[in-house]
Design a protein around this motif. Sequence first.
Motif, PDB file in Angstrom:
ATOM      1  N   ILE A 787      31.534  27.019  35.238  1.00 51.23           N
ATOM      2  CA  ILE A 787      30.911  28.306  35.558  1.00 51.23           C
ATOM      3  C   ILE A 787      29.469  28.074  35.961  1.00 51.23           C
ATOM      4  O   ILE A 787      28.699  27.474  35.198  1.00 51.23           O
ATOM      5  CB  ILE A 787      30.986  29.284  34.371  1.00 51.23           C
ATOM      6  CG1 ILE A 787      32.443  29.413  33.883  1.00 51.23           C
ATOM      7  CG2 ILE A 787      30.434  30.652  34.746  1.00 51.23           C
ATOM      8  CD1 ILE A 787      32.592  30.225  32.604  1.00 51.23           C
ATOM      9  N   PHE A 789      26.268  30.203  38.218  1.00 54.47           N
ATOM     10  CA  PHE A 789      25.837  31.364  39.004  1.00 54.47           C
ATOM     11  C   PHE A 789      24.564  31.077  39.811  1.00 54.47           C
ATOM     12  O   PHE A 789      23.858  32.008  40.212  1.00 54.47           O
ATOM     13  CB  PHE A 789      25.599  32.576  38.093  1.00 54.47           C
ATOM     14  CG  PHE A 789      26.855  33.333  37.753  1.00 54.47           C
ATOM     15  CD1 PHE A 789      28.106  32.755  37.957  1.00 54.47           C
ATOM     16  CD2 PHE A 789      26.802  34.629  37.238  1.00 54.47           C
ATOM     17  CE1 PHE A 789      29.269  33.443  37.651  1.00 54.47           C
ATOM     18  CE2 PHE A 789      27.958  35.320  36.929  1.00 54.47           C
ATOM     19  CZ  PHE A 789      29.195  34.723  37.135  1.00 54.47           C
ATOM     20  N   ILE A 813      34.401  29.152  38.513  1.00 54.93           N
ATOM     21  CA  ILE A 813      33.874  30.516  38.595  1.00 54.93           C
ATOM     22  C   ILE A 813      32.423  30.388  39.051  1.00 54.93           C
ATOM     23  O   ILE A 813      31.550  29.979  38.275  1.00 54.93           O
ATOM     24  CB  ILE A 813      33.976  31.248  37.248  1.00 54.93           C
ATOM     25  CG1 ILE A 813      35.425  31.268  36.764  1.00 54.93           C
ATOM     26  CG2 ILE A 813      33.431  32.669  37.372  1.00 54.93           C
ATOM     27  CD1 ILE A 813      35.596  31.851  35.362  1.00 54.93           C
ATOM     28  N   GLY A 815      28.933  31.967  41.195  1.00 55.62           N
ATOM     29  CA  GLY A 815      28.273  33.224  41.512  1.00 55.62           C
ATOM     30  C   GLY A 815      26.983  33.009  42.279  1.00 55.62           C
ATOM     31  O   GLY A 815      26.400  31.931  42.273  1.00 55.62           O
ATOM     32  N   THR A 822      25.880  40.568  41.841  1.00 54.04           N
ATOM     33  CA  THR A 822      26.158  39.136  41.872  1.00 54.04           C
ATOM     34  C   THR A 822      27.513  38.941  42.530  1.00 54.04           C
ATOM     35  O   THR A 822      28.515  39.521  42.091  1.00 54.04           O
ATOM     36  CB  THR A 822      26.183  38.525  40.464  1.00 54.04           C
ATOM     37  OG1 THR A 822      24.882  38.624  39.896  1.00 54.04           O
ATOM     38  CG2 THR A 822      26.615  37.063  40.519  1.00 54.04           C
ATOM     39  N   ILE A 824      30.793  36.921  43.258  1.00 54.95           N
ATOM     40  CA  ILE A 824      31.513  36.005  42.363  1.00 54.95           C
ATOM     41  C   ILE A 824      32.798  35.539  43.030  1.00 54.95           C
ATOM     42  O   ILE A 824      33.467  36.314  43.718  1.00 54.95           O
ATOM     43  CB  ILE A 824      31.807  36.695  41.009  1.00 54.95           C
ATOM     44  CG1 ILE A 824      32.438  35.715  40.028  1.00 54.95           C
ATOM     45  CG2 ILE A 824      32.652  37.940  41.179  1.00 54.95           C
ATOM     46  CD1 ILE A 824      32.542  36.264  38.612  1.00 54.95           C
ATOM     47  N   LEU A 837      39.867  36.805  37.938  1.00 47.18           N
ATOM     48  CA  LEU A 837      38.838  37.727  38.429  1.00 47.18           C
ATOM     49  C   LEU A 837      39.053  39.134  37.853  1.00 47.18           C
ATOM     50  O   LEU A 837      38.090  39.789  37.435  1.00 47.18           O
ATOM     51  CB  LEU A 837      38.854  37.782  39.960  1.00 47.18           C
ATOM     52  CG  LEU A 837      37.831  38.735  40.599  1.00 47.18           C
ATOM     53  CD1 LEU A 837      36.400  38.311  40.264  1.00 47.18           C
ATOM     54  CD2 LEU A 837      38.011  38.818  42.105  1.00 47.18           C
ATOM     55  N   GLN A 856      37.647  36.829  45.249  1.00 44.50           N
ATOM     56  CA  GLN A 856      36.207  37.050  45.328  1.00 44.50           C
ATOM     57  C   GLN A 856      35.887  38.530  45.159  1.00 44.50           C
ATOM     58  O   GLN A 856      36.717  39.393  45.404  1.00 44.50           O
ATOM     59  CB  GLN A 856      35.652  36.545  46.666  1.00 44.50           C
ATOM     60  CG  GLN A 856      36.305  37.152  47.894  1.00 44.50           C
ATOM     61  CD  GLN A 856      35.861  36.465  49.171  1.00 44.50           C
ATOM     62  OE1 GLN A 856      34.797  35.858  49.247  1.00 44.50           O
ATOM     63  NE2 GLN A 856      36.672  36.558  50.200  1.00 44.50           N
ATOM     64  N   SER A 858      32.371  41.310  43.541  1.00 47.64           N
ATOM     65  CA  SER A 858      30.980  41.417  43.093  1.00 47.64           C
ATOM     66  C   SER A 858      30.947  42.139  41.767  1.00 47.64           C
ATOM     67  O   SER A 858      31.808  42.977  41.471  1.00 47.64           O
ATOM     68  CB  SER A 858      30.142  42.174  44.125  1.00 47.64           C
ATOM     69  OG  SER A 858      30.586  43.510  44.235  1.00 47.64           O
TER      70      SER A 858
END
Length: 873
Positions: A787, A789, A813, A815, A822, A824, A837, A856, A858
Amino acid sequence: MLSSKEIREKWLKYFESKDHLIVETKSLVPINDPSLLWINSGVATLKDYFSGKKIPPKNRLTNSQKSLRTNDIENVGITTRHHTMFEMLGNFSIGDYFKNEAIEYAYDFLLNELKLEKDKLYFTYFEEDEETKRKWMSLGIDESHIIKGTMKTNFWDIGSGPCGPCTEIFFDRGEKFDKRGVELLKNDEENDRFIEIWNLVFSQFNNDGENNYTELAQKNIDTGAGFERLVSIMQNAPTNYDTDLFLPIIKEIEKLTPYKYKTENYFIKDENQEKINIKFKIIADHIRAIVNAINDGVEPSNVSRGYIIRRLIRRSYRAGLQLEIKEKTFLHTLVTIVKNSLPYDINVKKVSKIIKEEELLFSQTIEQGHKLLEKELENKNQEFDFAIAFKLFETYGFPIELTQEILLEKGVKLDISQFEKYKQMHAELSRGLKKVAMKTAINSLAYVKGEISNFIGYNLHEKTAKIVFLANSEKELKITEKDEISYVIFDETVFYATGGGQKHDQGYILQDNRKIQIIEVFKDKFRNNVHVIKGILDKDQPVQLFVDKENRIKLERNHSSTHLLFKSLREQYGMEIKQLGSDNNENRLTFDFPLNKKPTEQEVFEIENRVRNYIKSKTDRYYIETTIKEAEKMNAIMTLEESEYMDPTNVRLVEFKNITVDLCGGTHIKNTHLIENFKIVSTENKGTGIFRIKAITSNELIDKYLDGEIEKETLLLNNLVEKNIKIKKDYQFDLEKTDDKEKQLEIIKNSIEKVRQDYKNIMKEIDNTEIEINVIEEVINNHKYFINFDIPVQNLKNQAVILREKNPNITFILGAKTGSKTLIIVSSKIQDSKMVLDKILNSISGNGGGNKILAQGSINDEKNAIEKIKGIL
């Protein structure tokens, strides 16, 4: 089960067998009819035959006419039968057969051609029209199936002019649609059980405007059958949308969205599914109207017809957003499937391009609207200022409903009821009921028995004249009323009547110091110029006629330029080029011609430049009166459009020496240099092998056009440059400047292509760039995850794919921060990415979609979002 194509063909072939002439469907844009915004009924394209303005090619006519109405656009998708574009099947009699035959044809067609069950048919009639009731009964219709109607329900009347009773035919779809019975028809209640499929109007009276009715000498039949309704019944569909006219479009939309359209929901009544179905219906309906209107020459804009098409595109686009269609543009992909459902040609490439450009523009509008809303919401008021919401709508085209939805999510109220008072200013744009189509019927022209007037305005702009005919729409008059539309013919006139592709003159009449403006001038069937006015005229007093000279010269510029353009086209492509139609007014000219391919940009430049050289040659214009035979000897160019208005023993030629000589009854510029300038603004495909050139003339109009194009293209260029800067901070672009507007526009258009290519190169560079990421996996509930972001937004999707392929045992995952959201992406070979998701979105507010290996969306920014995600995995 009959297909829609078979039903349409059965209708036309049936009435053709009854000696009707089939009239091909006409453009949705009315020709020389300012009373209508759109062709809104089957009779709308034929009204000149009913009014006596033109002699019909035959007294029995039939058609399947595409029509467009948007006065109740809000109901589209909600009801079972409302549409913006629809087809109206019609059979018409102009002084030929009447009531008995019209009823017999309807009965025969429904029972013997469509094989409908007689017991399922119901009929309404006007209570005083016992003849119609007796006729239906003589055909074997049980009296219980014949319902008495009133002036309100079964008498077609516009207040002044032709009118008469009508009989409506309904089909009973049974108790599954409504437990109530025939009382629905008796009480004239809206319902889904008894469907009106055909209305037969018997035009037999004249209303003098004060509800005094007299018999018409020439009685007419005007019928209209709803094509979509007939198809729905013949295909046993619960709504018009569940037929082969709409379902192929709906199935195409389903490919773009995670939702499905369900026909059976009409009976199940699931509220959530109904909302989904409505969105599908809105798109399927609107895209048909959009495609046909654009194909007929209407482009999205902020005024008139263009405003309506823009509104339909944006309403459809918004419905797509609600169906979670992720593609930035999608409506343009539906053009081909719409074309396949229609019996005539659609220029798919041109129409798709225009729709896509409008979608892109609206997607930017939505982004702008969001920014403006966010800024206004900083005030944190409990109720939003409606003036700001309307400004978003009026200035930026941001849908008021979308504003309301966004505000509701923020807990802010918007009093949307205020929108109605603002909407009134736009309401007139979408009006136009069938009754308007016959409102201009001029029965009094029947009193004109021959040619009684002479046009002398080729070189004159003023004249003292005598009135030889004066009338309102019903009778001849000695003196007209101040506020009534009247029709006047002079012994001699300087006002040119609409004809041969040229619009009528403007100007005024002077009598006893009363100044009366000319509204319209048209030719009656004897070629007299009929002047439409509103004001007091005394038939026994002389008048002075004054043509608006400034407007006349604008008309002459465009008409003469049409001839020069025709010559240039023949020079470019050869003598096989024919004029298939032209339309000239004070603002522009259009010219239709056949060609096996669309003219290239270079060819258009050469055609345009050649016309400019004709203008620079300062060639005089000459009028020549002769016969058709002599004109042929002179190799004069003759078009069908011009010959319609000419006597073969006395024709008029217009000649520009050493350029062209043409058969033409119009008015023309004295010398080519008075045209000043010439600019082709568009070249459109109007059907298989037919193209339309649109052009403008004069220095003033061309300068104004170039200024507008430069502004529009510069805005597009700046947006593209800004887009490149967002993804490549060091991107720079400098625009070359010049005082030559034509050259400047060319530079901007070339620059747009360069910046677009730069964008492709930048994106290709990004796609080929792999970011160095140290993948440190975590094990959560026996699954390996990575993960992160902190991925740059432009690299997000590419890196998700690269990392997944290199690490097939890990679920990624990733972002990237963008604005208040964000972005994602979930990418995995060992888990269902969409399910992962969805888990995240159920915990953190957002939206998204995808498939098993890549999903995908947000999410709203939250503190400790990563930790929260770990906790729900």
